[in-house]
Design a protein around this motif. Sequence first.
Motif, PDB file in Angstrom:
ATOM      1  N   GLU A 397     -16.085  56.291  15.101  1.00 18.09           N
ATOM      2  CA  GLU A 397     -17.016  55.908  16.172  1.00 18.09           C
ATOM      3  C   GLU A 397     -16.292  55.404  17.422  1.00 18.09           C
ATOM      4  O   GLU A 397     -16.881  55.369  18.503  1.00 18.09           O
ATOM      5  CB  GLU A 397     -17.974  54.814  15.674  1.00 18.09           C
ATOM      6  CG  GLU A 397     -18.953  55.295  14.625  1.00 18.09           C
ATOM      7  CD  GLU A 397     -19.788  54.150  14.072  1.00 18.09           C
ATOM      8  OE1 GLU A 397     -20.579  53.571  14.825  1.00 18.09           O
ATOM      9  OE2 GLU A 397     -19.648  53.816  12.862  1.00 18.09           O
ATOM     10  N   TYR A 400     -15.790  58.340  19.538  1.00 17.70           N
ATOM     11  CA  TYR A 400     -17.071  59.060  19.592  1.00 17.70           C
ATOM     12  C   TYR A 400     -18.022  58.411  20.605  1.00 17.70           C
ATOM     13  O   TYR A 400     -18.474  59.065  21.554  1.00 17.70           O
ATOM     14  CB  TYR A 400     -17.637  59.065  18.175  1.00 17.70           C
ATOM     15  CG  TYR A 400     -19.052  59.559  17.974  1.00 17.70           C
ATOM     16  CD1 TYR A 400     -19.340  60.914  17.876  1.00 17.70           C
ATOM     17  CD2 TYR A 400     -20.091  58.649  17.823  1.00 17.70           C
ATOM     18  CE1 TYR A 400     -20.634  61.349  17.639  1.00 17.70           C
ATOM     19  CE2 TYR A 400     -21.389  59.080  17.581  1.00 17.70           C
ATOM     20  CZ  TYR A 400     -21.659  60.429  17.494  1.00 17.70           C
ATOM     21  OH  TYR A 400     -22.939  60.852  17.252  1.00 17.70           O
ATOM     22  N   TYR A 401     -18.298  57.125  20.432  1.00 16.22           N
ATOM     23  CA  TYR A 401     -19.125  56.408  21.419  1.00 16.22           C
ATOM     24  C   TYR A 401     -18.213  56.066  22.591  1.00 16.22           C
ATOM     25  O   TYR A 401     -17.622  54.990  22.632  1.00 16.22           O
ATOM     26  CB  TYR A 401     -19.712  55.146  20.806  1.00 16.22           C
ATOM     27  CG  TYR A 401     -20.799  55.380  19.763  1.00 16.22           C
ATOM     28  CD1 TYR A 401     -21.994  56.017  20.108  1.00 16.22           C
ATOM     29  CD2 TYR A 401     -20.655  54.930  18.456  1.00 16.22           C
ATOM     30  CE1 TYR A 401     -23.007  56.208  19.165  1.00 16.22           C
ATOM     31  CE2 TYR A 401     -21.667  55.119  17.510  1.00 16.22           C
ATOM     32  CZ  TYR A 401     -22.834  55.760  17.874  1.00 16.22           C
ATOM     33  OH  TYR A 401     -23.836  55.934  16.938  1.00 16.22           O
ATOM     34  N   PHE A 402     -18.087  56.977  23.545  1.00 13.94           N
ATOM     35  CA  PHE A 402     -17.040  56.821  24.551  1.00 13.94           C
ATOM     36  C   PHE A 402     -17.513  56.115  25.821  1.00 13.94           C
ATOM     37  O   PHE A 402     -18.701  56.026  26.096  1.00 13.94           O
ATOM     38  CB  PHE A 402     -16.416  58.177  24.904  1.00 13.94           C
ATOM     39  CG  PHE A 402     -17.354  59.158  25.578  1.00 13.94           C
ATOM     40  CD1 PHE A 402     -18.197  59.957  24.834  1.00 13.94           C
ATOM     41  CD2 PHE A 402     -17.363  59.286  26.954  1.00 13.94           C
ATOM     42  CE1 PHE A 402     -19.049  60.874  25.446  1.00 13.94           C
ATOM     43  CE2 PHE A 402     -18.216  60.194  27.581  1.00 13.94           C
ATOM     44  CZ  PHE A 402     -19.052  60.977  26.829  1.00 13.94           C
TER      45      PHE A 402
END
Lengths: 428, 428
Positions: A397, A400-402
């Motif tokens: 994550e 991923y959660y940039f």
Amino acid sequence: MNSSDSAKLFVGISQLVTLAGTEGPRRGSGMSDLSLFQEGAILVDQDRILAAGSFREISALAPARGARKVDLGGRVVLPGFVDSHTHPVFALPRLRDFSLRITGVGYKEIAEKGGGILSTVSTIRETSEPELAEQFQERMNSFLECGTTTLEAKSGYGLDLHSELKILKAIARVASQGPLEVVSTLLGAHAVPVEYRYRRADYIRLVAEEMIPSVVKHGLAEFVDVFCDKGYFTVLESEKILKKALAVRLKVKIHADQLSHSGGAKLAARLKAVSADHLDHVTSKDMAALKKSGTIPVLIPASNFFLGTKYAPARRLISQDLPVALATDFNPGTCPCWNMQMVLSIACTQMKMTVEEAVTATTLNAAYAVGRGDRLGSLVAGKQADFVVMDVEDYREIPYYFGVNHCVMTVKKGQVVYDKLGLASQRS
Amino acid sequence: MNSSDSAKLFVGISQLVTLAGTEGPRRGSGMSDLSLFQEGAILVDQDRILAAGSFREISALAPARGARKVDLGGRVVLPGFVDSHTHPVFALPRLRDFSLRITGVGYKEIAEKGGGILSTVSTIRETSEPELAEQFQERMNSFLECGTTTLEAKSGYGLDLHSELKILKAIARVASQGPLEVVSTLLGAHAVPVEYRYRRADYIRLVAEEMIPSVVKHGLAEFVDVFCDKGYFTVLESEKILKKALAVRLKVKIHADQLSHSGGAKLAARLKAVSADHLDHVTSKDMAALKKSGTIPVLIPASNFFLGTKYAPARRLISQDLPVALATDFNPGTCPCWNMQMVLSIACTQMKMTVEEAVTATTLNAAYAVGRGDRLGSLVAGKQADFVVMDVEDYREIPYYFGVNHCVMTVKKGQVVYDKLGLASQRS
């Protein structure tokens, strides 16, 4: 529970990335093995890791040490990021350059309009050392809050003896106060200053014969770096400077093959440089040479993102069994980003490095890129207790959660130096 | 100083971006005018802006209102971001899809391996409405902390009557609690669910004849959207659904020309859709049609970044005098980013929008993309007091220092709903 002042047991770790395993930097498929524990714990004494691994195993060791428990609430822990390439001491952001570049104005034209590296040089020369230190201190906190526990910091915006030393002194002042660990690099050869435009050889001499000895005398740098590229320093000029550095037992790094295939990587290999950085235009032959010399290739994809330029061939470097590292290149002109998590995101989405490779490249391999792989970069018994807590359940994550900062706690030398949620002060 | 409960004077604003000026969305060179005040102030009463502009002018009005002063310490203030395109209700991140895509596995193959939109559909169908609401609530806080004050939220991971309504009810539950303002959109036509694979017409009927009437009956959506693209819904199918929406006075949006030039933008123009979103493959002819219909083109560059795909032609759209807006497209498959500041950075560095154009596109034009331009998106007397405080001195630093969150305060309807530094509680 009896608590000693020094021993701490960190629990509530949904995933613990240890990177435990073989010695040395990770290459090829070795970069994919994070030595991950699904329910982990870390036992710390003073500044060292006593043990890190599965909760069941590690927590059994804690009572004998009288360790105080810190519950991280089911979050991910990984080694603190080592940012092995930054230019963090500058007076002002270069916002005008940023706006000009968007409208299509090139690097050269920006310099002609009074922007570029040399514009930072003029402001730096007018800024006092305490002011520079104060600004760097503030930026240091930004790095710490994003999970960077060790930072390489270059000079290179002074370009005269006094100003280069001033920058390195500002770095040393901040470094001495901690908690961020700073690796100092003299980058006197960042650009040729205006006053030496027509007598380059004199500037090379100034760097080699005056800056390097002064830096050694005052103990102000561990590395010497050169911007070896078209429009900056030739291979021959770079070699003169770096050989002088090696002669006085400083370690060397090179800004290599960023703007063009100008021979920096080959030179890095020949000099057995600790790292060769950027490598946007590296060739297969260069790769073979770097592999032989044990030089760490440090890629800088956030700068490619910011400038809109070609990324370094990360996949080819990894398939050639090179121990790739990643850094921010934080600087006011070409990469104003201090968040290594953003570098992970860019490396994964743009260079197609896997999340595991990118994590290895920002921790263990990055520690080797600053000559500290024996002490930093992985969470194994005996190594320094430098780690970070990310507010996610799965390490994937993080990239991923940039575009944000997931770090909620930073531990440096066993001390909690940033604790957004107050986890360390909760009673268990 | 006498203080009323409701009136507040915000001072200590190094730069105030008001976007004051002509009515309507901004086009062409109009997107470059931020109506910036170098030392600004905002006077707020209840949920409305009484006045915003230069400190000298505005602060003179405050005593008569008994306004309480809030000192923002020399920071930048701009209108709250309006994120006009998100899919924020999903049960789980799609981390496996992310890892597969990095190693070169395509969209279709990912779907075949059990990933893609339909994998989110299966988890959503198994998740209860309160659970979905709780997850959305948590994500809502992430948006607020990054400076988004209004959020368009789509269904589209249910794909049956019950599940689509469940998502919209979860959205409504969270929306009713505030403080984030939520614009609800039915996206029943996000994909054809497996069980309708061989009877597409029945699914179109389900959306048009059952979902839309139910949504109207329960007051659960303001917009209807369709994923009009190759492999999803044809222009004819999309038109059937959207005409039904228009017939019952719902507003419409279209996922248009993202994967291919499939006619979505042209359909949006024909139906006078409020917005046409993505537009990676839009043509000059489409642009002319959108301009005529007054449809807002909403670009989604963070998704192109995450997927490594072609960016929409922002510069051509702006030069064609179209009022470009920008959104995150926050969703678990193709854009797990909730930070509009990151969208600014990507728009500036990758699509070469100027900082000023990007700010206009994420505030005023974005407000028009959700039909709220008359009330939101700029800081002028009479509009709703929705604004954010960024921890920078110059607005250009927001996209420049990329990959982090600069927002330290969010004000929604005149209330301070996020205040990282405790600025609002300091005594002046």
